[in-house]
Motif scaffolding. Structure first.
Motif, PDB file in Angstrom:
ATOM      1  N   UNK A 138      -4.189   6.946  -7.853  1.00 16.02           N
ATOM      2  CA  UNK A 138      -3.294   5.794  -7.877  1.00 16.02           C
ATOM      3  C   UNK A 138      -2.706   5.626  -6.483  1.00 16.02           C
ATOM      4  N   UNK A 139      -2.752   4.414  -5.957  1.00 17.02           N
ATOM      5  CA  UNK A 139      -2.170   4.167  -4.636  1.00 17.02           C
ATOM      6  C   UNK A 139      -1.968   2.666  -4.455  1.00 17.02           C
ATOM      7  N   UNK A 140      -1.056   2.328  -3.552  1.00 21.19           N
ATOM      8  CA  UNK A 140      -0.775   0.935  -3.237  1.00 21.19           C
ATOM      9  C   UNK A 140      -1.277   0.625  -1.843  1.00 21.19           C
ATOM     10  N   UNK A 141      -2.145  -0.378  -1.734  1.00 19.26           N
ATOM     11  CA  UNK A 141      -2.667  -0.840  -0.454  1.00 19.26           C
ATOM     12  C   UNK A 141      -2.251  -2.284  -0.252  1.00 19.26           C
ATOM     13  N   UNK A 142      -1.617  -2.544   0.870  1.00 15.26           N
ATOM     14  CA  UNK A 142      -1.206  -3.898   1.234  1.00 15.26           C
ATOM     15  C   UNK A 142      -0.424  -4.570   0.107  1.00 15.26           C
ATOM     16  N   UNK A 143       0.457  -3.789  -0.529  1.00 20.20           N
ATOM     17  CA  UNK A 143       1.336  -4.323  -1.552  1.00 20.20           C
ATOM     18  C   UNK A 143       0.745  -4.414  -2.944  1.00 20.20           C
ATOM     19  N   UNK A 144      -0.538  -4.074  -3.096  1.00 26.04           N
ATOM     20  CA  UNK A 144      -1.195  -4.153  -4.409  1.00 26.04           C
ATOM     21  C   UNK A 144      -1.422  -2.754  -4.964  1.00 26.04           C
ATOM     22  N   UNK A 145      -0.938  -2.481  -6.186  1.00 27.30           N
ATOM     23  CA  UNK A 145      -1.186  -1.172  -6.789  1.00 27.30           C
ATOM     24  C   UNK A 145      -2.615  -1.097  -7.335  1.00 27.30           C
ATOM     25  N   UNK A 146      -3.291   0.013  -7.042  1.00 25.90           N
ATOM     26  CA  UNK A 146      -4.667   0.204  -7.482  1.00 25.90           C
ATOM     27  C   UNK A 146      -4.810   1.500  -8.263  1.00 25.90           C
ATOM     28  N   UNK A 147      -5.733   1.479  -9.202  1.00 28.35           N
ATOM     29  CA  UNK A 147      -6.217   2.693  -9.855  1.00 28.35           C
ATOM     30  C   UNK A 147      -7.688   2.837  -9.489  1.00 28.35           C
ATOM     31  N   UNK A 148      -8.060   4.023  -9.031  1.00 31.80           N
ATOM     32  CA  UNK A 148      -9.441   4.316  -8.656  1.00 31.80           C
ATOM     33  C   UNK A 148     -10.021   5.268  -9.706  1.00 31.80           C
ATOM     34  N   UNK A 149     -11.054   4.808 -10.402  1.00 30.72           N
ATOM     35  CA  UNK A 149     -11.641   5.567 -11.503  1.00 30.72           C
ATOM     36  C   UNK A 149     -12.978   6.140 -11.041  1.00 30.72           C
TER      37      UNK A 149
END
Length: 720
Positions: A346-357
């Motif tokens: 889980x991480x936020x890049x350029x203001x967007x939260x992402x989940x990497x599966x």
């Protein structure tokens, strides 16, 4: 015509196109784990890259390597050119390492048996790699997590079961637990460690919990997965259990539940226990799990839970379906856990939260925008190495890094790798080929031959024996970006999927059907033969080889087929028994006269591996062939496109001395294969020139079996 090797690669033509404002992740480099060995070490030994972590400045990554029993260190100050920093022996099996300041904290399994588990948490200096201290943990450690402020560590003491004992059924004592250890100015407080029991909570094996993965949120709360117990536990900041709940079950439709050499997504699986592996806090109220499965379950997807156990989102079959469309579905895992999500980040890049599966068996990473946790959106699929196990995001450096554990060096395959991706703008570079958008779900892979249709960008591909129960022709529209597989036609005999085929070549017959070349293998009762199929894929004609050819056969037969007027030409991959060393046959068959003939093709000098042909295509006054070695990664030397004047294709009768054709190098394909930031794959197997004169190349991903699953598909530009 100008030498095509000077043309600029057109790989960018075969890329996905997310919204321009969206963050796009692009693979920029790969690091092979044997490169961390010292001079003089046996680099042929199996290695691995399993769980991976990064230093606080983001310039160093460390991964666990259990086959070697070491921690591997890599300098990523320049992420496009990772540098080896060496291995550090752990005197045991390292599981997970995390970094706080200048200290590396690593869990080390020192167990002598399943019934007598033991382990330590060791502290290393980040720069010198010196082991400074150790804490006894009283059991076998798995995952290690650090508090965001660096004030403490949490360790999952799994005390895993023996899977060969009683079919791996629970319980198998001793029970696992969680250890919480204070950290003060980089020093462990071993005496201050607390043991948090997990027994008596789960509905499955309550007396034998097996903590698998831990993560810590900003409030200092620990979330723990008990994978085999299908349970999730939240530990409060005070070190006591705050709540716990079952991970529940999932029912799936439109999946493949049989390992049968066919990609058929028509099965239903009911009430699968999720059995989550990795878990991460998404925010203060939500956790995310990768539902790999282990004991009896695995739901082939991932889930967002509220901390009270409420399911906010479950991917169902959607993640696996996306992997299928990208050509990464591992059919041989159909009867087990499918794409098997293993890790999650889980991480936020350029203001967007992402989940990497992370799909361990599909060797691919799903990137999800979770701005709305109830409705995640898949924004990308990223190619990883073989069997990704660990992942770490470094948003402050715009980096995403995966650790890929499979090392196939002993069998001549790819080594274990660390792979680096950079976040930025622009078009996505993967997948280059997808079946997304087709009228029905199309599974595909192992593309072993390519041919052009009558329209610009219209191509056809054939799959090989990986899908022996469902050989198929795939229609490709290369005018789209990425290129699209729009239809799948199963090859049939008397209406049923044809058996005993290893299709390695395809060419249109000019009347809506196709000629196909099958590479035989006598030890598997697969004949070397030619097949004529109609537009529906039904076999109309089967042509066996004349006695003069099988008398000298090897299993490396026809690889490619092309039609020149009334004559078929087939490239034989390697020397047969009657060929001079360094020469292979281009075999012809006259459809009108029903006569066989051949010419000889001179191969490049071979190095460590073998040299052979993978394709033949005829266009204008030339016959084009792909010539390659069977080497992979840094060892690869020859992956080239050559052409032969049609005037040289003057076949003589079999058994006579064959005339040797002349050849001209058209393009070295290794720079194209390196352009994706991964290792050089071995199987460049398809080439065609479309109606507009554009040349197209495709690689064979072996059906994601002992392969990264990547299919590279790109244009080499104008060929006329």
């Amino acid at each position: 015509m100008p030498k095509l090797a000077l043309l600029t690669s057109a790989i960018a033509l075969a890329t996905a196109m997310p919204a321009l404002s969206e963050t796009v992740f692009t693979r920029i480099a790969s690091f092979a784990t044997p490169d961390n060995m010292a001079e003089g070490e046996d680099r042929a030994r199996p290695t691995s890259a399993e769980i991976i972590s990064a230093s606080e400045d983001g310039n160093t990554v460390v991964y666990s390597d259990s086959p070697l029993g070491v921690l591997g260190f890599v300098d990523i100050t320049d992420p496009t050119a990772p540098r080896p920093l060496g291995n550090v022996a752990m005197d045991g099996e390292p599981t997970t390492a995390v970094i706080i300041g200048q200290r590396v904290f690593v869990g080390v399994d020192t167990s002598e048996s399943f019934t007598d588990p033991s382990g330590q948490l060791r502290v290393l200096d980040l720069e010198s790699h010196e082991v400074l201290s150790s804490c006894d943990l009283g059991g076998q450690p798995d995952a290690v997590a650090k508090a965001l402020d660096g004030s403490f560590l949490a360790v999952a003491i799994e005390n895993q079961r023996d899977e060969d004992l009683n079919d791996g059924a629970l319980p198998q004592m001793p029970a696992g637990y969680v250890v919480k250890l204070p950290v003060t100015e980089g020093e462990l407080d071993c005496d201050g460690q607390s043991r948090i029991e997990m027994t008596g909570m789960a509905e499955i094996g309550a007396e034998d919990p097996e903590p698998e993965y831990v993560d810590i949120n900003e409030a200092g709360e620990i979330v723990v997965t008990l994978q085999e117990n299908n349970h999730i536990v939240v530990i409060g900041a005070d070190g006591t259990v705050a709540s716990h709940f079952s991970a529940g079950t999932v029912s799936l439709e439109d999946v493949d539940a049989l390992d049968d050499g066919a990609l058929s997504f028509t099965d239903t699986l009911a009430d699968l226990t999720r059995e989550p592996d990795a878990v991460k806090w998404l925010d203060a109220d939500h956790v995310v799990t990768a539902n790999e499965g282990d004991y009896e379950g695995g739901s082939r997807g991932w889930t967002i839970f509220h901390r009270d156990g409420t399911v906010v989102y479950d991917s169902g079959n959607s993640f696996e379906h996306a992997v299928i469309e990208a050509g990464h579905y591992p059919d041989r895992r159909s009867d087990a856990k499918g794409v098997e999500p293993e890790s999650i980040e889980v991480a936020t890049f350029d203001g967007t939260p992402y989940v990497f599966v992370v799909s361990e068996r599909g060797s691919i990473i799903g990137v999800y925008d979770v701005t709305d946790p109830a409705a995640p959106r898949l924004s990308q699929l990223l190619p990883s190495g073989i069997s990704p196990e660990g992942i770490v995001a470094l948003p402050e450096r715009n980096l995403l890094i995966t650790a890929n554990e499979a090392d196939l060096g002993e069998d001549g395959g790819a080594r274990a790798h660390v792979m680096l991706f950079q976040a930025g703008e622009g078009p996505a570079t993967y997948p280059m080929l997808t079946s997304a958008g087709a009228e029905e779900l199309i599974g595909w892979g192992a593309l072993s031959g390519l041919a052009a249709g009558e329209a610009p960008g219209q191509l056809f591909a054939i799959s090989d024996s990986v899908y022996g129960a469902q050989p198929a022709i795939y229609a490709i529209d290369a005018t789209q970006t990425p290129a699209r597989i729009t239809a799948k036609t199963v090859i049939t005999r008397n209406g049923d999927p044809a058996q005993k085929l290893d299709l390695e070549g395809i060419t249109p017959d000019g009347e809506g059907g196709f000629w196909l070349a099958s590479e035989g293998r006598s030890d598997r009762l697969i004949p070397h033969a030619l097949y004529h199929v109609d537009a529906d894929g039904e076999i109309q004609t089967e042509i066996a080889l004349p006695a003069e050819l099988p008398a000298h056969e090897t299993r490396f037969g026809f690889e490619g087929i092309a039609l020149q007027g009334d004559r078929l030409w087939m490239a034989v991959q390697r020397e047969w028994g009657d060929d001079p060393e360094g020469q292979v046959k281009l075999v012809s068959y006259d459809l009108e006269a029903e006569e066989w003939g051949a010419v000889a093709y001179p191969l490049e000098a071979k190095g460590e591996g073998w040299m052979g042909l993978s394709e033949i295509t005829i266009d204008g006054d030339w016959a084009y062939v792909i010539e390659r070695d069977n080497l992979i990664g840094a060892a690869a030397v020859v992956k080239k496109l050559f052409r032969v004047p049609l005037a040289d294709l003057a076949p003589v009768a079999l058994g006579e001395t064959l005339p040797v054709v002349t050849k001209e190098e058209v393009r070295d394909l290794i720079p194209d294969l390196q352009a994706t930031g991964g290792y050089v794959v071995d199987k460049v197997e398809g080439f065609a020139i479309d109606a507009e004169g554009q040349g197209w190349v495709v690689t064979d991903n072996d059906g994601v079996d002992d392969s990264s699953g990547e299919t590279l598909f790109w244009s080499v530009g104008a060929m006329r």
